[in-house]
Design a protein around this motif. Structure first.
Motif, PDB file in Angstrom:
ATOM      1  N   THR A  89      53.412  27.918 -14.050  1.00 12.78           N
ATOM      2  CA  THR A  89      53.663  29.352 -14.160  1.00 12.78           C
ATOM      3  C   THR A  89      52.567  30.029 -14.968  1.00 12.78           C
ATOM      4  OG1 THR A  89      56.039  29.008 -13.982  1.00 12.78           O
ATOM      5  CG2 THR A  89      55.309  31.099 -14.926  1.00 12.78           C
ATOM      6  N   ALA A  90      52.232  29.452 -16.118  1.00 14.68           N
ATOM      7  CA  ALA A  90      51.184  30.036 -16.960  1.00 14.68           C
ATOM      8  C   ALA A  90      49.859  30.096 -16.213  1.00 14.68           C
ATOM      9  CB  ALA A  90      51.035  29.234 -18.251  1.00 14.68           C
ATOM     10  N   GLY A  91      49.522  29.032 -15.496  1.00 20.69           N
ATOM     11  CA  GLY A  91      48.289  29.031 -14.715  1.00 20.69           C
ATOM     12  C   GLY A  91      48.280  30.120 -13.661  1.00 20.69           C
ATOM     13  N   ASN A  92      49.398  30.296 -12.981  1.00 15.55           N
ATOM     14  CA  ASN A  92      49.501  31.345 -11.967  1.00 15.55           C
ATOM     15  C   ASN A  92      49.420  32.733 -12.592  1.00 15.55           C
ATOM     16  OD1 ASN A  92      49.647  29.588  -9.805  1.00 15.55           O
ATOM     17  ND2 ASN A  92      51.878  29.650  -9.675  1.00 15.55           N
ATOM     18  N   HIS A  96      46.295  34.677 -11.279  1.00 10.16           N
ATOM     19  CA  HIS A  96      46.655  35.678 -10.274  1.00 10.16           C
ATOM     20  C   HIS A  96      47.244  36.955 -10.877  1.00 10.16           C
ATOM     21  CE1 HIS A  96      45.820  32.626  -7.330  1.00 10.16           C
ATOM     22  NE2 HIS A  96      46.707  31.816  -7.886  1.00 10.16           N
ATOM     23  N   GLY A  97      48.139  36.817 -11.848  1.00  4.52           N
ATOM     24  CA  GLY A  97      48.795  37.982 -12.430  1.00  4.52           C
ATOM     25  C   GLY A  97      47.888  38.802 -13.322  1.00  4.52           C
ATOM     26  N   LEU A  98      47.096  38.105 -14.136  1.00  7.21           N
ATOM     27  CA  LEU A  98      46.180  38.797 -15.037  1.00  7.21           C
ATOM     28  C   LEU A  98      44.783  38.910 -14.443  1.00  7.21           C
ATOM     29  CD1 LEU A  98      47.139  37.169 -18.469  1.00  7.21           C
ATOM     30  CD2 LEU A  98      47.994  39.292 -17.468  1.00  7.21           C
ATOM     31  N   LYS A  99      44.589  38.338 -13.276  1.00 10.07           N
ATOM     32  CA  LYS A  99      43.289  38.355 -12.583  1.00 10.07           C
ATOM     33  C   LYS A  99      42.174  37.810 -13.469  1.00 10.07           C
ATOM     34  CE  LYS A  99      44.774  40.600  -8.880  1.00 10.07           C
ATOM     35  NZ  LYS A  99      45.126  39.845  -7.716  1.00 10.07           N
ATOM     36  N   GLY A 100      42.522  36.791 -14.296  1.00  8.94           N
ATOM     37  CA  GLY A 100      41.511  36.163 -15.132  1.00  8.94           C
ATOM     38  C   GLY A 100      41.075  36.983 -16.329  1.00  8.94           C
ATOM     39  N   SER A 101      41.790  38.061 -16.653  1.00  9.37           N
ATOM     40  CA  SER A 101      41.425  38.915 -17.784  1.00  9.37           C
ATOM     41  C   SER A 101      41.906  38.263 -19.085  1.00  9.37           C
ATOM     42  CB  SER A 101      42.052  40.297 -17.621  1.00  9.37           C
ATOM     43  OG  SER A 101      41.763  41.086 -18.742  1.00  9.37           O
ATOM     44  N   PRO A 102      41.003  37.663 -19.866  1.00  5.29           N
ATOM     45  CA  PRO A 102      41.406  36.921 -21.059  1.00  5.29           C
ATOM     46  C   PRO A 102      41.928  37.786 -22.197  1.00  5.29           C
ATOM     47  CG  PRO A 102      39.024  37.037 -20.938  1.00  5.29           C
ATOM     48  CD  PRO A 102      39.559  37.659 -19.676  1.00  5.29           C
ATOM     49  N   ASP A 103      41.707  39.107 -22.132  1.00  3.39           N
ATOM     50  CA  ASP A 103      42.162  39.977 -23.214  1.00  3.39           C
ATOM     51  C   ASP A 103      43.624  40.393 -23.069  1.00  3.39           C
ATOM     52  OD1 ASP A 103      39.640  39.891 -24.380  1.00  3.39           O
ATOM     53  OD2 ASP A 103      38.933  41.567 -23.178  1.00  3.39           O
ATOM     54  N   PHE A 121      58.310  34.250 -19.548  1.00  6.55           N
ATOM     55  CA  PHE A 121      56.920  34.713 -19.627  1.00  6.55           C
ATOM     56  C   PHE A 121      56.948  36.194 -19.306  1.00  6.55           C
ATOM     57  CE2 PHE A 121      53.882  31.097 -19.382  1.00  6.55           C
ATOM     58  CZ  PHE A 121      54.788  30.052 -19.342  1.00  6.55           C
ATOM     59  N   ARG A 122      56.291  36.997 -20.123  1.00  4.31           N
ATOM     60  CA  ARG A 122      56.179  38.428 -19.838  1.00  4.31           C
ATOM     61  C   ARG A 122      54.734  38.845 -19.993  1.00  4.31           C
ATOM     62  NH1 ARG A 122      60.573  41.557 -19.510  1.00  4.31           N
ATOM     63  NH2 ARG A 122      59.531  43.313 -20.457  1.00  4.31           N
ATOM     64  N   TYR A 123      54.255  39.617 -19.043  1.00  2.00           N
ATOM     65  CA  TYR A 123      52.887  40.116 -19.116  1.00  2.00           C
ATOM     66  C   TYR A 123      52.788  41.390 -18.311  1.00  2.00           C
ATOM     67  CZ  TYR A 123      51.878  38.792 -14.346  1.00  2.00           C
ATOM     68  OH  TYR A 123      51.892  38.713 -12.987  1.00  2.00           O
ATOM     69  N   SER A 124      51.828  42.214 -18.630  1.00  4.48           N
ATOM     70  CA  SER A 124      51.550  43.410 -17.854  1.00  4.48           C
ATOM     71  C   SER A 124      50.436  43.055 -16.883  1.00  4.48           C
ATOM     72  CB  SER A 124      51.108  44.563 -18.758  1.00  4.48           C
ATOM     73  OG  SER A 124      52.170  44.935 -19.590  1.00  4.48           O
ATOM     74  N   GLY A 125      50.781  42.887 -15.669  1.00  3.42           N
ATOM     75  CA  GLY A 125      49.802  42.501 -14.661  1.00  3.42           C
ATOM     76  C   GLY A 125      50.364  42.786 -13.292  1.00  3.42           C
ATOM     77  N   CYS A 126      49.762  42.186 -12.312  1.00  2.00           N
ATOM     78  CA  CYS A 126      50.234  42.429 -10.956  1.00  2.00           C
ATOM     79  C   CYS A 126      51.225  41.354 -10.545  1.00  2.00           C
ATOM     80  CB  CYS A 126      49.065  42.512  -9.979  1.00  2.00           C
ATOM     81  SG  CYS A 126      47.812  41.278 -10.219  1.00  2.00           S
ATOM     82  N   GLY A 127      52.176  41.768  -9.759  1.00  5.39           N
ATOM     83  CA  GLY A 127      53.164  40.850  -9.236  1.00  5.39           C
ATOM     84  C   GLY A 127      52.695  40.260  -7.918  1.00  5.39           C
ATOM     85  N   PHE A 128      53.577  39.580  -7.251  1.00  3.56           N
ATOM     86  CA  PHE A 128      53.226  38.993  -5.969  1.00  3.56           C
ATOM     87  C   PHE A 128      54.484  38.846  -5.132  1.00  3.56           C
ATOM     88  CE2 PHE A 128      54.639  35.511  -8.444  1.00  3.56           C
ATOM     89  CZ  PHE A 128      55.123  34.558  -7.575  1.00  3.56           C
ATOM     90  N   GLU A 129      54.296  38.621  -3.868  1.00  3.94           N
ATOM     91  CA  GLU A 129      55.395  38.385  -2.947  1.00  3.94           C
ATOM     92  C   GLU A 129      55.445  36.895  -2.661  1.00  3.94           C
ATOM     93  OE1 GLU A 129      57.633  40.534  -1.948  1.00  3.94           O
ATOM     94  OE2 GLU A 129      56.631  42.091  -3.118  1.00  3.94           O
ATOM     95  N   PRO A 130      56.441  36.195  -3.179  1.00  4.51           N
ATOM     96  CA  PRO A 130      56.485  34.748  -2.984  1.00  4.51           C
ATOM     97  C   PRO A 130      56.542  34.341  -1.507  1.00  4.51           C
ATOM     98  CG  PRO A 130      58.476  35.541  -4.063  1.00  4.51           C
ATOM     99  CD  PRO A 130      57.544  36.699  -3.969  1.00  4.51           C
ATOM    100  N   GLN A 131      57.116  35.203  -0.675  1.00  7.81           N
ATOM    101  CA  GLN A 131      57.200  34.894   0.751  1.00  7.81           C
ATOM    102  C   GLN A 131      55.812  34.874   1.392  1.00  7.81           C
ATOM    103  OE1 GLN A 131      58.616  37.502  -0.766  1.00  7.81           O
ATOM    104  NE2 GLN A 131      60.816  37.096  -0.743  1.00  7.81           N
TER     105      GLN A 131
END
Length: 168
Positions: A89-92, A96-103, A121-131
C-alpha cells in the motif's frame, strides 16, 4: 477507502483514494482460548514523507506497535501479512498516489487492541479506480504490477472509497 480482510480472519484493511486511507484490521488469536480482555485500544499516529526509502520505517512503525500490545499473543504470521499489505500500500501511495513527490506527507494511524490492529494511510494525492487495474502478468515478463494482487491475496475483502473531504 480500501478494506482488506484476511481469509483466515487475521486482517481487515481499509484503503481510501485522494487522502489515501488504507485501513487494515489484523485479528490474532487470544493467548488463552475463550478468554477475552477488556483492554483499551491504543492509537499511534505518525507522519512520513513520501520518500520510497522510508518504507521500512512505515513497516517498523506498524510492527513495533503491534508487538507492544500483542506481545506473545501473536505467532508472527498476522504481523507478517500486515507488513506485506502495508508495504504494498505504501509503495502504491508513494508511486501512484503522490506521483513520486517526496515532499508530500503520508499519515499512518495505528489502532491496536489485544486482538486486532487497524492501519490507516492518509495522504492528499490522486485516487485510482481499482477496476481499471489489470490483473498481474504471471508469464515471467513483468517486473511490476503485483501490488494490488498481493494486497488482495493477503486479506479476504478489498473495497475502495473516498471520504467527504475527497481523501482517499
Amino acid at each position: 477507502q480500501l478494506q482488506l480482510l484476511n481469509a483466515r480472519g487475521r486482517e481487515l484493511n481499509s484503503l481510501s483514494p485522494a487522502v489515501y486511507s488504507f485501513q487494515a484490521l489484523c485479528n490474532i488469536q487470544s493467548a488463552t482460548p475463550g478468554v477475552t480482555r477488556a483492554e483499551p485500544m491504543v492509537e499511534l499516529r505518525r507522519h512520513f514523507s513520501g520518500k520510497p526509502h522510508l518504507l521500512y520505517r512505515m513497516r517498523a512503525f506498524v510492527t513495533d506497535g503491534c508487538r507492544q500490545v500483542w506481545k506473545e499473543m501473536s505467532d508472527g504470521s498476522a504481523i507478517a501479512e500486515l507488513e506485506l499489505a502495508v508495504s504494498e500500500t505504501a509503495g502504491n501511495v508513494i508511486l501512484h498516489g503522490l506521483k513520486g513527490s517526496p515532499d508530500e506527507l503520508i499519515e499512518l494511524v495505528l489502532n491496536i487492541d489485544p486482538r486486532s490492529a487497524s492501519v490507516t494511510f492518509r495522504y492528499s494525492g490522486c485516487g485510482f479506480e481499482p477496476q481499471a487495474i489489470p490483473p498481474p502478468d504471471f508469464s515471467g515478463h513483468a517486473e511490476s504490477g503485483y501490488g494490488i494482487y498481493l494486497i488482495e491475496h493477503s486479506v479476504d475483502d478489498v473495497s475502495f472509497s473516498r471520504d467527504d473531504a475527497g481523501l482517499c
